[in-house]
Design a protein around this motif. Structure first.
Motif, PDB file in Angstrom:
ATOM      1  N   ARG A   1       0.790  -1.228   0.000  1.00 56.07           N
ATOM      2  CA  ARG A   1       0.000   0.000   0.000  1.00 56.07           C
ATOM      3  C   ARG A   1       0.817   1.271   0.000  1.00 56.07           C
ATOM      4  NH1 ARG A   1      -4.301  -0.048   4.426  1.00 56.07           N
ATOM      5  NH2 ARG A   1      -4.720   1.947   3.473  1.00 56.07           N
ATOM      6  N   LEU A   2       1.719   1.386   0.954  1.00 56.02           N
ATOM      7  CA  LEU A   2       2.376   2.671   1.150  1.00 56.02           C
ATOM      8  C   LEU A   2       3.380   3.022   0.061  1.00 56.02           C
ATOM      9  CD1 LEU A   2       2.862   2.592   5.025  1.00 56.02           C
ATOM     10  CD2 LEU A   2       0.985   3.580   3.696  1.00 56.02           C
ATOM     11  N   ILE A   3       4.305   2.120  -0.221  1.00 53.12           N
ATOM     12  CA  ILE A   3       5.313   2.421  -1.243  1.00 53.12           C
ATOM     13  C   ILE A   3       4.674   2.598  -2.621  1.00 53.12           C
ATOM     14  CG2 ILE A   3       7.365   1.544  -2.451  1.00 53.12           C
ATOM     15  CD1 ILE A   3       8.241   0.353   0.309  1.00 53.12           C
ATOM     16  N   PRO A   4       3.766   1.704  -3.044  1.00 50.87           N
ATOM     17  CA  PRO A   4       3.148   1.924  -4.358  1.00 50.87           C
ATOM     18  C   PRO A   4       2.355   3.238  -4.460  1.00 50.87           C
ATOM     19  CG  PRO A   4       2.780  -0.328  -3.645  1.00 50.87           C
ATOM     20  CD  PRO A   4       3.369   0.416  -2.467  1.00 50.87           C
ATOM     21  N   ALA A   5       1.809   3.721  -3.348  1.00 49.01           N
ATOM     22  CA  ALA A   5       1.001   4.938  -3.376  1.00 49.01           C
ATOM     23  C   ALA A   5       1.839   6.210  -3.278  1.00 49.01           C
ATOM     24  CB  ALA A   5      -0.013   4.911  -2.231  1.00 49.01           C
ATOM     25  N   ALA A   6       3.101   6.087  -2.874  1.00 47.68           N
ATOM     26  CA  ALA A   6       3.950   7.267  -2.668  1.00 47.68           C
ATOM     27  C   ALA A   6       4.336   7.882  -4.009  1.00 47.68           C
ATOM     28  CB  ALA A   6       5.190   6.880  -1.882  1.00 47.68           C
ATOM     29  N   GLN A   7       3.967   9.134  -4.197  1.00 36.55           N
ATOM     30  CA  GLN A   7       4.308   9.825  -5.438  1.00 36.55           C
ATOM     31  C   GLN A   7       5.447  10.817  -5.245  1.00 36.55           C
ATOM     32  OE1 GLN A   7       0.775  11.328  -7.293  1.00 36.55           O
ATOM     33  NE2 GLN A   7      -0.228   9.339  -7.236  1.00 36.55           N
ATOM     34  N   ASP A   8       5.587  11.333  -4.049  1.00 34.70           N
ATOM     35  CA  ASP A   8       6.668  12.258  -3.737  1.00 34.70           C
ATOM     36  C   ASP A   8       7.966  11.461  -3.574  1.00 34.70           C
ATOM     37  OD1 ASP A   8       7.361  15.126  -2.532  1.00 34.70           O
ATOM     38  OD2 ASP A   8       8.314  13.578  -1.271  1.00 34.70           O
ATOM     39  N   GLU A   9       9.026  11.899  -4.209  1.00 37.21           N
ATOM     40  CA  GLU A   9      10.293  11.155  -4.192  1.00 37.21           C
ATOM     41  C   GLU A   9      10.894  11.068  -2.797  1.00 37.21           C
ATOM     42  OE1 GLU A   9      12.903   8.571  -5.302  1.00 37.21           O
ATOM     43  OE2 GLU A   9      11.327   9.278  -6.652  1.00 37.21           O
ATOM     44  N   ARG A  10      10.783  12.141  -2.017  1.00 40.16           N
ATOM     45  CA  ARG A  10      11.312  12.099  -0.642  1.00 40.16           C
ATOM     46  C   ARG A  10      10.550  11.091   0.200  1.00 40.16           C
ATOM     47  NH1 ARG A  10      10.672  17.523   1.760  1.00 40.16           N
ATOM     48  NH2 ARG A  10       8.798  17.446   0.495  1.00 40.16           N
ATOM     49  N   LEU A  11       9.239  11.055   0.027  1.00 40.03           N
ATOM     50  CA  LEU A  11       8.421  10.095   0.763  1.00 40.03           C
ATOM     51  C   LEU A  11       8.744   8.670   0.333  1.00 40.03           C
ATOM     52  CD1 LEU A  11       6.175   9.293   2.701  1.00 40.03           C
ATOM     53  CD2 LEU A  11       4.530   9.758   0.855  1.00 40.03           C
ATOM     54  N   ARG A  12       8.856   8.452  -0.964  1.00 40.56           N
ATOM     55  CA  ARG A  12       9.186   7.116  -1.470  1.00 40.56           C
ATOM     56  C   ARG A  12      10.539   6.656  -0.930  1.00 40.56           C
ATOM     57  NH1 ARG A  12       7.543   3.625  -5.284  1.00 40.56           N
ATOM     58  NH2 ARG A  12       5.925   4.996  -6.065  1.00 40.56           N
ATOM     59  N   SER A  13      11.512   7.544  -0.891  1.00 41.21           N
ATOM     60  CA  SER A  13      12.829   7.212  -0.359  1.00 41.21           C
ATOM     61  C   SER A  13      12.741   6.863   1.126  1.00 41.21           C
ATOM     62  CB  SER A  13      13.784   8.394  -0.572  1.00 41.21           C
ATOM     63  OG  SER A  13      15.030   8.125  -0.002  1.00 41.21           O
ATOM     64  N   PHE A  14      11.996   7.662   1.888  1.00 39.92           N
ATOM     65  CA  PHE A  14      11.812   7.393   3.313  1.00 39.92           C
ATOM     66  C   PHE A  14      11.156   6.030   3.518  1.00 39.92           C
ATOM     67  CE2 PHE A  14       8.770   7.443   6.849  1.00 39.92           C
ATOM     68  CZ  PHE A  14       9.653   7.537   7.918  1.00 39.92           C
ATOM     69  N   LEU A  15      10.105   5.743   2.753  1.00 37.15           N
ATOM     70  CA  LEU A  15       9.401   4.470   2.899  1.00 37.15           C
ATOM     71  C   LEU A  15      10.282   3.287   2.509  1.00 37.15           C
ATOM     72  CD1 LEU A  15       5.869   5.485   1.574  1.00 37.15           C
ATOM     73  CD2 LEU A  15       6.526   5.032   3.959  1.00 37.15           C
ATOM     74  N   ASN A  16      11.064   3.432   1.454  1.00 35.25           N
ATOM     75  CA  ASN A  16      11.975   2.347   1.064  1.00 35.25           C
ATOM     76  C   ASN A  16      13.052   2.119   2.120  1.00 35.25           C
ATOM     77  OD1 ASN A  16      11.078   1.209  -1.449  1.00 35.25           O
ATOM     78  ND2 ASN A  16      11.532   3.190  -2.392  1.00 35.25           N
ATOM     79  N   ASN A  17      13.558   3.196   2.711  1.00 38.90           N
ATOM     80  CA  ASN A  17      14.529   3.065   3.792  1.00 38.90           C
ATOM     81  C   ASN A  17      13.878   2.379   4.999  1.00 38.90           C
ATOM     82  OD1 ASN A  17      17.136   3.606   5.060  1.00 38.90           O
ATOM     83  ND2 ASN A  17      15.990   5.070   6.311  1.00 38.90           N
ATOM     84  N   SER A  18      12.653   2.791   5.307  1.00 40.51           N
ATOM     85  CA  SER A  18      11.909   2.164   6.407  1.00 40.51           C
ATOM     86  C   SER A  18      11.711   0.683   6.126  1.00 40.51           C
ATOM     87  CB  SER A  18      10.553   2.834   6.593  1.00 40.51           C
ATOM     88  OG  SER A  18      10.705   4.179   6.967  1.00 40.51           O
ATOM     89  N   ARG A  19      11.392   0.353   4.887  1.00 41.09           N
ATOM     90  CA  ARG A  19      11.175  -1.039   4.498  1.00 41.09           C
ATOM     91  C   ARG A  19      12.430  -1.869   4.749  1.00 41.09           C
ATOM     92  NH1 ARG A  19      11.952  -5.287   1.926  1.00 41.09           N
ATOM     93  NH2 ARG A  19      10.291  -6.515   0.995  1.00 41.09           N
ATOM     94  N   ASP A  20      13.594  -1.306   4.385  1.00 32.04           N
ATOM     95  CA  ASP A  20      14.856  -2.022   4.595  1.00 32.04           C
ATOM     96  C   ASP A  20      15.061  -2.344   6.072  1.00 32.04           C
ATOM     97  OD1 ASP A  20      15.354  -1.852   1.872  1.00 32.04           O
ATOM     98  OD2 ASP A  20      16.799  -0.195   2.062  1.00 32.04           O
ATOM     99  N   HIS A  21      14.762  -1.367   6.929  1.00 31.60           N
ATOM    100  CA  HIS A  21      14.919  -1.590   8.367  1.00 31.60           C
ATOM    101  C   HIS A  21      13.913  -2.613   8.890  1.00 31.60           C
ATOM    102  CE1 HIS A  21      17.987   1.328   9.583  1.00 31.60           C
ATOM    103  NE2 HIS A  21      17.570   2.018   8.530  1.00 31.60           N
ATOM    104  N   VAL A  22      12.669  -2.507   8.455  1.00 31.37           N
ATOM    105  CA  VAL A  22      11.640  -3.450   8.899  1.00 31.37           C
ATOM    106  C   VAL A  22      12.017  -4.872   8.476  1.00 31.37           C
ATOM    107  CG1 VAL A  22       9.224  -4.161   8.602  1.00 31.37           C
ATOM    108  CG2 VAL A  22       9.779  -1.758   9.007  1.00 31.37           C
ATOM    109  N   ALA A  23      12.486  -5.023   7.250  1.00 36.55           N
ATOM    110  CA  ALA A  23      12.881  -6.348   6.761  1.00 36.55           C
ATOM    111  C   ALA A  23      14.044  -6.907   7.589  1.00 36.55           C
ATOM    112  CB  ALA A  23      13.255  -6.279   5.283  1.00 36.55           C
ATOM    113  N   MET A  24      15.009  -6.065   7.926  1.00 37.05           N
ATOM    114  CA  MET A  24      16.135  -6.501   8.745  1.00 37.05           C
ATOM    115  C   MET A  24      15.661  -6.880  10.145  1.00 37.05           C
ATOM    116  SD  MET A  24      18.475  -5.474  11.309  1.00 37.05           S
ATOM    117  CE  MET A  24      18.411  -3.704  11.354  1.00 37.05           C
ATOM    118  N   HIS A  25      14.762  -6.076  10.713  1.00 38.83           N
ATOM    119  CA  HIS A  25      14.226  -6.390  12.047  1.00 38.83           C
ATOM    120  C   HIS A  25      13.476  -7.718  12.024  1.00 38.83           C
ATOM    121  CE1 HIS A  25      14.007  -1.781  12.964  1.00 38.83           C
ATOM    122  NE2 HIS A  25      15.248  -2.229  12.906  1.00 38.83           N
ATOM    123  N   LEU A  26      12.721  -7.941  10.969  1.00 42.75           N
ATOM    124  CA  LEU A  26      11.957  -9.186  10.830  1.00 42.75           C
ATOM    125  C   LEU A  26      12.900 -10.379  10.746  1.00 42.75           C
ATOM    126  CD1 LEU A  26       9.364 -10.801  10.436  1.00 42.75           C
ATOM    127  CD2 LEU A  26       9.440 -10.168   8.007  1.00 42.75           C
TER     128      LEU A  26
END
Length: 116
Positions: free
Chosen positions: A80-105
């Protein structure tokens, strides 16, 4: 050690998200107010269930909750979140967040397998 890492990295991520949203329209409403309320209530319910445990039962239940929560967060980011992100800064933040969440998992799953 895992709990301390989660607290440290989630706090830093929250701070980065707040900084991104300050004075900009980059962050659209990702979830409705009802969804956000439901997520908060779910967290309170899970915390209450953990309060009923102690010792190794608590540790196991806490770790299970962390793995489950990070799995759900990864799904939310990917679907939901990454596909919906149109702003590049937001998309970058969400992708960075995703990397951390995946590592935590992955780290949580490793700890689960060590403690079974």
């Amino acid at each position: 050690e895992y709990a301390n890492m989660l607290e440290r990295e989630h706090s830093a991520n929250l701070q980065a998200g707040r900084a991104l949203s300050t004075g900009t329209n980059a962050i659209p409403a990702a979830t409705s107010s009802m969804e956000a309320d439901a997520m908060r209530e779910k967290g309170r319910t899970e915390l209450s269930a953990l309060d009923q445990k102690s010792g190794t039962d608590y540790e196991k239940a806490w770790l299970d909750a962390m793995v489950k929560g990070h799995t759900e967060a990864l799904t939310l980011l990917d679907e939901r979140l990454i596909p919906a992100a149109q702003d590049e800064r937001l998309r970058s933040f969400l992708n960075n967040s995703r990397d951390h969440v995946a590592m935590h998992l992955e780290r949580g799953k490793e700890l689960q397998s060590q403690n079974r």
